[in-house]
Scaffold this active site. Structure first.
Site, PDB file in Angstrom:
ATOM      1  N   SER A 112      -0.788 109.599  65.079  1.00 20.59           N
ATOM      2  CA  SER A 112      -0.890 110.695  66.046  1.00 20.59           C
ATOM      3  C   SER A 112      -1.340 110.295  67.448  1.00 20.59           C
ATOM      4  CB  SER A 112      -1.853 111.753  65.491  1.00 20.59           C
ATOM      5  OG  SER A 112      -3.082 111.151  65.150  1.00 20.59           O
ATOM      6  N   GLY A 137      -2.480 106.688  70.237  1.00 22.94           N
ATOM      7  CA  GLY A 137      -2.575 105.246  70.469  1.00 22.94           C
ATOM      8  C   GLY A 137      -1.394 104.452  69.948  1.00 22.94           C
ATOM      9  N   ASP A 139      -6.784 113.026  54.898  1.00 23.65           N
ATOM     10  CA  ASP A 139      -7.473 111.742  54.816  1.00 23.65           C
ATOM     11  C   ASP A 139      -6.572 110.681  54.156  1.00 23.65           C
ATOM     12  OD1 ASP A 139      -9.166 109.649  54.570  1.00 23.65           O
ATOM     13  OD2 ASP A 139     -10.581 110.641  53.207  1.00 23.65           O
ATOM     14  N   ALA A 140      -6.078 109.764  54.981  1.00 27.39           N
ATOM     15  CA  ALA A 140      -5.160 108.726  54.485  1.00 27.39           C
ATOM     16  C   ALA A 140      -5.804 107.836  53.418  1.00 27.39           C
ATOM     17  CB  ALA A 140      -4.688 107.852  55.653  1.00 27.39           C
ATOM     18  N   TYR A 169     -16.677  91.560  69.084  1.00 31.05           N
ATOM     19  CA  TYR A 169     -15.403  91.884  68.445  1.00 31.05           C
ATOM     20  C   TYR A 169     -15.017  90.831  67.394  1.00 31.05           C
ATOM     21  CZ  TYR A 169     -11.217  94.432  67.548  1.00 31.05           C
ATOM     22  OH  TYR A 169     -10.272  95.166  66.893  1.00 31.05           O
ATOM     23  N   LYS A 192     -11.027  92.582  60.430  1.00 35.43           N
ATOM     24  CA  LYS A 192      -9.675  92.131  60.789  1.00 35.43           C
ATOM     25  C   LYS A 192      -9.307  90.850  60.035  1.00 35.43           C
ATOM     26  CE  LYS A 192      -8.719  95.477  63.708  1.00 35.43           C
ATOM     27  NZ  LYS A 192      -7.791  96.551  63.299  1.00 35.43           N
ATOM     28  N   LEU A 203      -6.294  98.119  75.037  1.00 38.49           N
ATOM     29  CA  LEU A 203      -5.815  99.278  75.788  1.00 38.49           C
ATOM     30  C   LEU A 203      -6.764 100.446  75.629  1.00 38.49           C
ATOM     31  CD1 LEU A 203      -2.000  99.317  75.022  1.00 38.49           C
ATOM     32  CD2 LEU A 203      -3.101  98.889  77.200  1.00 38.49           C
ATOM     33  N   VAL A 204      -6.706 101.364  76.595  1.00 36.79           N
ATOM     34  CA  VAL A 204      -7.539 102.560  76.495  1.00 36.79           C
ATOM     35  C   VAL A 204      -6.979 103.464  75.400  1.00 36.79           C
ATOM     36  CG1 VAL A 204      -8.443 104.557  77.743  1.00 36.79           C
ATOM     37  CG2 VAL A 204      -7.833 102.477  78.995  1.00 36.79           C
TER      38      VAL A 204
END
Ligand code: NAI
Length: 395
Positions: free
Chosen positions: A50, A52, A111-112, A235, A244, A271-272
């Site tokens: 939905s 990004g 909820d996926a 990160y 990740k 990205l934002v």
């Protein structure tokens, strides 16, 4: 009602339906302007569809390749006097455009991570499409309820092994200050891996496979980030980086079960988005990065990134180009040595006083507001607007 932005820290609690629709239409127009994909998937499931990167991953195969899409997301519909979330309005606009173009599009708001949503999605695939040949996993969530045990896990954005102090940007006041973050506990690390690692991605693929809903030669992709040394402690070497790493191990496991080339991790550009604005230090880095990349004529948003991902890697008709660790790298322009050198030098000198001169903080702010449908050309923000709009597939 008249809908204006209401910003609380790193979130905007309102969203504009017309503005979100304009944003989605602009992304669709961009994809159409790039011409058709050489070898597009036919039936695509996007988990986290939905906003990004996930929204872009639904738009590109649909409007660049005529694909049928099923989108899964967790959003709030608007009610009479309260706006819904941006992802809700984006999805309504996407479905409307898909229907106008004669493309199949169905969405699941739930909820996926849950068994129920997986079952409902798989039932729709079986009934309407038979099988899917492309699955994009683009969830960004602060928490996950384990479907097997009911336990709730929360992810944290913290360094591992020692505290981390770095310059930071207060995006409300435009002040450059500093932030110091204590290291995560072992439990916090494990919880973050549970939420943002690849376990749920693997569960989706297993559930699809056991229902016979995966086409032969399917591919699945999930998204990761690496970035520069200066954000490594928060990160790549922090809790989210551990998650990740787990995602990359999940890709290896999916490939050994279904054959090489079934699963990929794509490393994307900073990205934002709603997810990235919540990460300490990252908004300042993005403001500096945007300035440098725009000046070098290399700037891309989510839609340009995902267009490149499909056109050059996933739907090019050939095999994707991979790095030495088997990952797709569409962060290649961000990580170019000249770009990184320019950002690092600006990083050392940036202060509250020179922020607007040496960074693109105004671009950051504009893009943040655009995520919620504000600041788009051609939208009448003074007009009385109905916040209650429904998904065409649910009517
Ligand atoms: P986002 O916040 O824009 O999108 C997150 C999506 O997940 C939305 O569609 C939301 O509805 C959905 N979602 C969240 N919880 C859910 C749940 N429980 N059930 C169903 N849907 C749920 O995030 P963004 O930035 O597009 O992130 C997507 C992926 O891309 C993440 O894995 C992120 O780490 C990765 N990425 C992001 C980068 C960035 O700079 N934004 C850079 C590189 C990778």
């Amino acid at each position: 009602m008249i809908i204006a932005p209401k910003i609380r820290g790193f979130i905007c609690t309102t969203a504009h339906p017309e503005g979100c629709a304009a944003n989605v239409r602009a992304q669709i127009d961009y994809v159409k302007s790039r011409g058709p994909l050489a070898d597009p998937p036919k039936n695509v499931l996007v988990i986290g569809a939905s906003t990004g990167y996930g929204l872009a991953s639904r738009i590109v195969p649909a409007f660049g390749g005529g694909a049928a899409t099923i989108g899964v997301f967790f959003e709030k519909p608007g009610v009479e006097n309260k706006t819904g979330s941006a992802g809700w309005y984006n999805s309504v606009a996407f479905e409307e455009a898909a229907s106008e173009a004669g493309l199949y599009a169905k969405s699941f708001n739930g909820d996926a991570f849950s068994k129920e949503v997986k079952e409902a999605v798989i039932a729709a695939i079986k009934a309407d499409l038979g099988q899917v040949d492309s699955i994009v996993y683009s969830l960004a969530s602060p928490r996950r309820t384990d479907p097997a045990t009911g336990e709730v896990y929360k992810s944290v954005l913290k360094p591992i092994g020692g505290s981390y102090s770095q310059k930071n940007l207060n995006t409300d006041t435009a002040e450059v200050n500093s932030v110091s973050i204590d290291p995560a506990s072992e439990e916090e690390i494990a919880h973050t891996v549970k939420v943002m690692g690849g376990e749920d991605w693997e569960l989706w693929i297993e559930a699809l496979a056991s229902a016979g809903a995966l086409a032969d030669g399917f591919t699945t992709v999930a998204y990761s980030y690496i970035g520069p040394d200066l954000t490594y402690p928060i990160y790549t070497n922090g809790t989210i980086g551990r998650a990740k790493e787990h995602l990359e191990q999940s890709a290896v496991r999916i490939n050994s079960r279904f054959g090489a080339g079934s699963a990929y991790v794509s490393v994307n550009k900073a990205l934002v988005t709603q997810a990235s604005s919540a990460i300490p230090v990252v908004p300042l880095y993005i403001s500096l990065l945007y300035k440098v990349m725009k000046e070098a004529d290399l700037h891309e948003g989510c839609i340009e990134q995902i267009q490149r991902l499909f056109a050059e890697h996933l739907a090019s008709g050939g095999a994707p180009v991979l790095d030495e660790k088997g990952r797709i790298r569409i962060d290649d322009w961000e990580m170019r040595p000249d770009i990184q050198a320019a950002v690092a030098s600006a990083w050392h000198t940036v202060t509250t006083e020179n922020l607007s001169a040496i960074s693109d903080f105004s671009g950051y702010r504009k893009e943040f507001l655009r995520l919620f449908g504000f600041g788009l050309e051609g939208v009448d923000y003074e007009a009385d607007t109905n916040p209650e709009v429904s998904l065409p597939s649910e009517k």
